[in-house]
Design an enzyme around this catalytic site. Sequence first.
Site, short mmCIF file in Angstrom:
data_model
loop_
_atom_site.label_atom_id
_atom_site.label_comp_id
_atom_site.label_asym_id
_atom_site.label_seq_id
_atom_site.Cartn_x
_atom_site.Cartn_y
_atom_site.Cartn_z
CG HIS A 205 -0.26 0.31 2.50
ND1 HIS A 205 0.49 -0.64 3.15
CD2 HIS A 205 -0.19 1.43 3.25
CE1 HIS A 205 0.98 -0.12 4.26
NE2 HIS A 205 0.59 1.14 4.34
C1 UD1 Z 1 -2.22 5.30 6.11
C2 UD1 Z 1 -0.92 5.80 6.74
C3 UD1 Z 1 0.15 4.74 6.57
C4 UD1 Z 1 -0.32 3.40 7.09
C5 UD1 Z 1 -1.63 3.03 6.42
C6 UD1 Z 1 -2.18 1.72 6.92
C7 UD1 Z 1 -0.51 8.21 6.61
C8 UD1 Z 1 0.30 9.25 5.95
N1 UD1 Z 1 -0.44 7.00 6.05
O1 UD1 Z 1 -2.00 5.15 4.73
O2 UD1 Z 1 1.30 5.12 7.29
O3 UD1 Z 1 0.66 2.42 6.83
O4 UD1 Z 1 -2.59 4.06 6.69
O5 UD1 Z 1 -3.34 1.36 6.22
O6 UD1 Z 1 -1.17 8.49 7.59
N2 UD1 Z 1 -9.33 4.53 2.03
C9 UD1 Z 1 -10.51 3.84 2.00
N3 UD1 Z 1 -11.09 3.51 3.20
C10 UD1 Z 1 -10.56 3.82 4.39
C11 UD1 Z 1 -9.34 4.52 4.41
C12 UD1 Z 1 -8.73 4.87 3.22
O7 UD1 Z 1 -11.04 3.54 0.94
O8 UD1 Z 1 -11.14 3.47 5.44
C13 UD1 Z 1 -8.67 4.87 0.73
C14 UD1 Z 1 -9.03 6.24 0.25
O9 UD1 Z 1 -9.08 6.20 -1.13
C15 UD1 Z 1 -7.85 7.07 0.69
C16 UD1 Z 1 -6.72 6.09 0.55
O10 UD1 Z 1 -7.27 4.84 0.93
O11 UD1 Z 1 -7.68 8.21 -0.08
C17 UD1 Z 1 -5.53 6.40 1.41
O12 UD1 Z 1 -5.91 6.51 2.77
P1 UD1 Z 1 -5.00 7.37 3.79
O13 UD1 Z 1 -5.52 7.28 5.16
O14 UD1 Z 1 -4.78 8.73 3.22
O15 UD1 Z 1 -3.60 6.66 3.70
P2 UD1 Z 1 -3.21 5.11 3.73
O16 UD1 Z 1 -2.67 4.76 2.40
O17 UD1 Z 1 -4.31 4.27 4.28
#
Ligand code: UD1
Length: 356
Positions: A205
């Site tokens: 991821h």
């Molecule tokens: C975040 C953390 C990362 C961690 C990861 C674990 C930061 C900078 N990154 O990354 O360190 O390893 O979580 O999972 O804080 N999304 C969904 N559903 C959700 C959450 C996210 O669909 O419940 C999708 C959305 O499209 C979103 C994308 O995932 O834009 C990224 O989510 P985000 O929380 O920004 O970062 P992660 O890649 O999850």
Amino acid sequence: MNVFHIVGARPNFMKVAPVMSALKTRKHVVQSLIHTGQHYDANMSDVFFEELGIPAPDVNLAVGSGSHARQTAEIMSRLEPVLLDGKPDIVLVYGDVNSTVAAALVCAKLGVRVGHVEAGLRSFDRTMPEEINRLVTDQLADLLFTPSEDGDVNLQKEGIPADRIFRVGNVMIDSLVKLLPVAQRQNRNGLPERYTERYALVTLHRPANVDDGVILKRILQSLLEVSQDLSVIFPAHPRTRQRIADFGLHADQLQVLDPLPYLEFLGMQSRATVVITDSGGIQEEATYLGVPCLTLRENTERPITVSLGTNVLVGRDPDKLRSELSRVLAGKGKKGTIPPLWDGHAGERIAALLAG
Ligand code: UD1
């Protein structure tokens, strides 16, 4: 003593659980749990609360997804009134996600004491958003709880006074130690036949791996090669699934699943032939479990998993992945030891430091 815990993203949940549970035994401590809402899907959040026995959040800031600036700013502006209202004596923040740094910034500006759980880890790679979060959070924290000696060394080099640093061990391993027997029982009963074969368990991821179509395509091709030797089980982060679709890529030969609940993932990890990942926490879990881990990154903020554990950094080099996988399949995978203080009692040590 009024303690606030701030969590927001999946890897925070297994860290907060043991600390809350240890503090619960202190009669003079009142705890509140604030969920920022950074992760909001049921399989990225709710299921972890249920399985880890974390109480429902007292407040959910419901910030959702967004750019880094937007998400961080939203958390800050929604958290500030909650802290002004609740007047905590100390706020605990966990790991290295955007929720962590946002909360630390709000506390620092309000003059509220902050404790950082999992302090001091460094990849020395500032292109990783988490590295920025770690650096800033540790500069702002009053109490820094580190998982291993490298954390203490990094903090001291950055000028953090030694009397703020407390090596307590790895809180995420507390959750693992507690729930591994449950996870293994559940898995034996409930798993489809295919999970009992030899398999590689894959997670992916990191923005550096999944946000570039060429790189992601290359990684999927490597995994396809892996699938010729053993089945590949790939619970995919929503972001990764989305990118695979956006770039028009295919992963048909891999068993791409939705994100798994904590117990199912842990059980599968414990019986995997090999774990292939770009996660931070999974490098640690694999080390504890003694399962070979091939990490699809050039660096790690958890070097102890390489020096003592089962982790090998293969970066994005398909040849290295191939040769390391052959070693594992030949029964010559890296054998490690469990690092000191990864013993299931880190949460208890934090509680003792905070509340006697
Ligand atoms: C975040 C953390 C990362 C961690 C990861 C674990 C930061 C900078 N990154 O990354 O360190 O390893 O979580 O999972 O804080 N999304 C969904 N559903 C959700 C959450 C996210 O669909 O419940 C999708 C959305 O499209 C979103 C994308 O995932 O834009 C990224 O989510 P985000 O929380 O920004 O970062 P992660 O890649 O999850």
